[in-house]
Design an enzyme around this catalytic site. Structure first.
Site, mmCIF file in Angstrom:
data_model
loop_
_atom_site.group_PDB
_atom_site.id
_atom_site.type_symbol
_atom_site.label_atom_id
_atom_site.label_comp_id
_atom_site.label_asym_id
_atom_site.label_seq_id
_atom_site.Cartn_x
_atom_site.Cartn_y
_atom_site.Cartn_z
ATOM 1 N N TYR A 91 4.445 57.552 32.454
ATOM 2 C CA TYR A 91 3.348 57.438 33.446
ATOM 3 C C TYR A 91 2.978 58.778 34.004
ATOM 4 C CZ TYR A 91 4.773 52.715 33.833
ATOM 5 O OH TYR A 91 4.750 51.236 33.495
ATOM 6 N N TYR A 464 -0.872 47.167 37.078
ATOM 7 C CA TYR A 464 -0.183 47.610 38.396
ATOM 8 C C TYR A 464 0.047 48.944 38.642
ATOM 9 C CZ TYR A 464 4.536 47.958 37.123
ATOM 10 O OH TYR A 464 5.902 48.626 36.606
ATOM 11 N N ARG A 465 0.113 49.521 37.281
ATOM 12 C CA ARG A 465 0.761 51.019 37.286
ATOM 13 C C ARG A 465 0.009 51.744 36.141
ATOM 14 N NH1 ARG A 465 7.256 51.441 36.929
ATOM 15 N NH2 ARG A 465 7.567 53.558 37.757
#
Length: 520
Positions: A91, A464-465
Site C-alpha cells: 500500500y 476500502y484501501r
C-alpha cells in the site's frame, strides 16, 4: 549523484534551511536527509520506482518533538508524511504520497499501558504486533491479539488503515477506543472520554460527548495520532473449528451462501477468509518449480500444484472461541452446514486452555510467512492489493471472481484472491504479485489495476484501501452527488490544516495548498 526531490513551491535552499531547523529542534541524530536515507524510505514494492520519493525523514520520540516538527513544517510550508512503522507493504510502505515530503517516522515511540482487568491497551505508534505479543507473554496476561498476515507492522498503523486479522476481534478499526492526536497547529487533542480530564473510562467508552472523532482520524490526514486505545480479546476457555477445502472455482458460491448466515447471526464471530489455491501454495513453493510458460498459469499446472500440496481450489478456516460447552453446541451447527455444502475435505481442530497452543493467526500469534508469496515469480518480488467491498451474496461474489479472474488471464498474471467476511459485507482482496526485475510484467500492472477499478465501479463496488499510486483514482470513484464526500473531507482538511502540511494526498484528500497535485 541524484538530486533531492523537492516538494512543490519549495526551493533547495529553503528545504535545507528547514533541515537545519529540524536538526536544531530534534538533534542531528533524529534527522535523515542523505541519499541513503531517502532511498531507505522509498516504497519497496513500488510499481513505479520514480514516484513518491521523500526529501528526507525525521524520527521524533515525544509529543513535544512532534509539535516542534509541525511548527517548523508550517513555517517552511514543508509537507510531512506520518508513518507508524512503515510496514504497510503493498500500500506504500514508508513512502509519502507527495514526492518531496519529509517522512515523520514515529517508530521510536513504543510505550505500552495495559489495563489487565478491562483488557484494554494504550499504545504509541511504534508498538508492533510482535512488541505487544511479547509484552503480553512476558507479563502472563490472559489476552490474545488479533494479527494481520504481515505482523511486522504497527498495531496502531494497521488499525488506522482498516487492517484486519482472523479472530473475533479481527476488524481492528472497530476496536479503537480513544485517540491522542497532534493537530496541524500543534494542539494536542484527546478523543472520546479522553477529552474529560483524568477520566478512568478513556479506553472503556469510545464516544464521549458530541461528535465521535476516532473514525475521523482513520485513513485521513487530519492530524498525527500519538496514542491509541484498543480493546483486546480475553483468552478463551476453548477453541474449536475446522479447515475446509473445496474442489472447484464455482464452489465459491456455496461457500459464501453457507458461511454468511452463520456470520450474520454471530454463530461465527471471527472474520473468516476464503482463499484460493495460490494463497496457500505461494508461501510453500515458487512458480519456476512448476512451469516456465508465459502468461497466466494453466489449469494443468494448477492441478499439479494442488495435488502436491493436497489443497482445494478454495480453502477456508473457521474457528469458534469461548466457553467449551457453547463451542461444542455451535460446532454441531457448523459441522452440519459445511458438510451439506459438499466440501472436498474437512479437517477438525480443537484446543482447551492449558493445552499446547497452535501458533497461528487464529490464536493471535504474530506472523510474517504470508509475505513469502512475493517470491512467487523470482527476482525482486512485490505486490499491490485490489480490494473492493462486495455484498455477502454467493452469486454476486462468484460473478466478481469470474470477472476478475478473466482480467488476470487477459493480462497474463497468476491469480491470488480471497473473500474475507465482515458481519454484513465481504472484502475481495486480490493480490497482484509481480517481479520488479521483469520490465514487461511491470508495464502491465498499472493498466491492469485501473481496469479492475473500472470493472468494480461498474457494478457499484468500491475499494476500502489502496496503494499510494491510486488514492486519487479510488477517492474519485466515490462519486455520489459529484463527489460530495471528498469535498467535505477537503473542507475539514482546510479547516484543521490550512497550510496542508500533514500527508497531502492521503486517501485522495488534498489541502488547498497542494490541490493542484491531484492525479487522474
Amino acid at each position: 549523484m541524484a538530486e533531492t526531490p523537492l516538494p512543490p513551491g519549495l526551493s533547495a535552499m529553503r528545504l535545507d534551511a528547514a533541515r537545519v531547523a529540524l536538526e536544531q529542534a530534534l538533534g542531528a541524530s533524529k534527522v535523515f536527509f542523505k541519499l541513503l536515507d531517502q532511498r531507505s524510505y522509498q516504497d519497496k514494492f513500488a510499481v513505479d520506482d520514480a514516484a513518491h520519493h521523500p526529501a528526507g525523514a525525521v524520527a521524533p520520540d515525544t509529543v513535544e518533538e512532534i509539535q516542534a516538527v509541525v511548527q517548523i513544517a508550517n513555517e517552511y510550508r514543508l509537507p510531512i508524511f506520518p508513518i507508524a512503522r512503515g510496514k504497510n507493504l503493498g500500500y506504500g510502505g514508508t513512502a509519502p504520497v507527495l514526492a518531496g515530503s519529509v517522512v515523520l517516522d514515529l517508530s521510536r515511540m513504543k510505550k505500552i499501558e495495559f489495563d489487565e482487568e478491562m483488557g484494554t491497551v494504550l499504545l504509541e505508534p511504534g508498538v508492533g504486533f510482535y512488541d505487544l505479543y511479547d509484552y503480553i507473554q512476558r507479563n502472563n496476561l490472559p489476552y490474545w491479539l488479533s494479527t494481520p498476515g504481515n505482523s511486522w507492522g504497527s498495531v496502531m498503523g494497521n488499525a488506522l488503515d482498516r487492517g484486519v486479522g482472523y479472530t473475533p476481534y479481527g476488524e481492528h478499526t472497530k476496536n479503537i477506543c480513544g485517540l491522542e492526536v497532534v493537530l496541524a497547529n500543534g494542539e494536542v487533542v484527546r478523543t472520546g472520554m479522553g477529552a474529560f480530564t483524568d477520566a478512568p473510562t478513556w479506553q472503556a467508552y469510545p464516544f464521549g460527548f458530541g461528535p465521535g472523532w476516532d473514525q475521523m482520524f482513520v485513513q485521513s490526514n487530519f492530524g498525527i495520532v500519538t496514542k491509541m486505545g484498543m480493546w483486546l480479546m480475553p483468552e478463551p476457555e476453548s477453541l474449536m473449528g475446522m479447515d475446509v477445502e473445496f474442489d472447484r472455482p464455482e464452489d465459491l458460491k456455496v461457500m459464501i451462501d453457507t458461511i454468511a448466515p452463520l456470520r450474520r447471526e454471530r454463530l461465527l464471530t471471527q472474520s473468516p477468509s476464503i482463499g484460493n489455491w495460490m494463497r496457500a501454495a505461494a508461501v510453500l513453493t515458487t512458480r519456476d518449480q512448476w512451469t516456465d510458460e508465459p502468461g497466466a498459469i494453466s489449469d494443468s499446472v494448477i492441478d499439479a500444484i494442488r495435488k502436491q500440496f493436497n489443497i482445494g481450489w478454495w480453502g477456508v478456516s473457521l474457528r469458534l472461541y469461548g466457553r467449551e460447552d457453547v463451542n461444542k453446541a455451535a460446532y454441531k451447527v457448523l459441522e452440519e452446514a459445511m458438510g451439506n455444502a459438499g466440501p472436498m475435505a474437512i479437517k477438525p481442530t480443537s484446543w482447551r486452555k492449558g493445552e499446547p497452543l497452535e501458533y497461528t493467526g487464529w490464536t493471535g500469534t504474530p506472523m510474517t510467512f504470508p509475505m513469502q508469496n512475493v517470491n512467487w515469480y523470482g527476482g525482486r518480488g512485490g505486490h499491490i492489493g485490489f480490494s473492493p467491498i462486495i455484498p455477502q451474496d454467493g452469486d454476486k461474489a462468484l460473478a466478481q471472481f469470474r470477472r476478475t479472474y478473466a482480467r488476470y488471464q487477459e493480462y497474463g498474471m497468476d491469480y491470488q484472491g480471497s473473500f474475507a467476511f465482515g458481519e454484513r459485507h465481504m472484502t475481495n482482496v486480490n493480490a497482484m504479485i509481480f517481479n520488479k526485475d521483469d520490465p514487461q510484467m511491470m508495464a502491465k500492472v498499472d493498466p491492469f489495476f485501473r481496469t479492475l477499478v473500472a470493472d468494480a465501479k461498474e457494478h457499484g463496488y468500491g475499494e476500502y484501501r489502496t496503494h499510494l499510486d491510486y488514492m486519487d483514482l479510488v477517492a474519485d470513484s466515490y462519486d455520489f452527488n459529484g463527489g460530495s464526500l471528498n469535498r467535505m473531507n477537503e473542507a475539514v482538511k482546510d479547516a484543521l490544516d490550512p497550510n496542508g502540511i500533514i500527508a497531502p494526498g492521503k486517501s485522495g484528500i488534498w489541502g488547498s495548498a497542494y490541490r493542484q497535485e491531484r492525479q487522474a
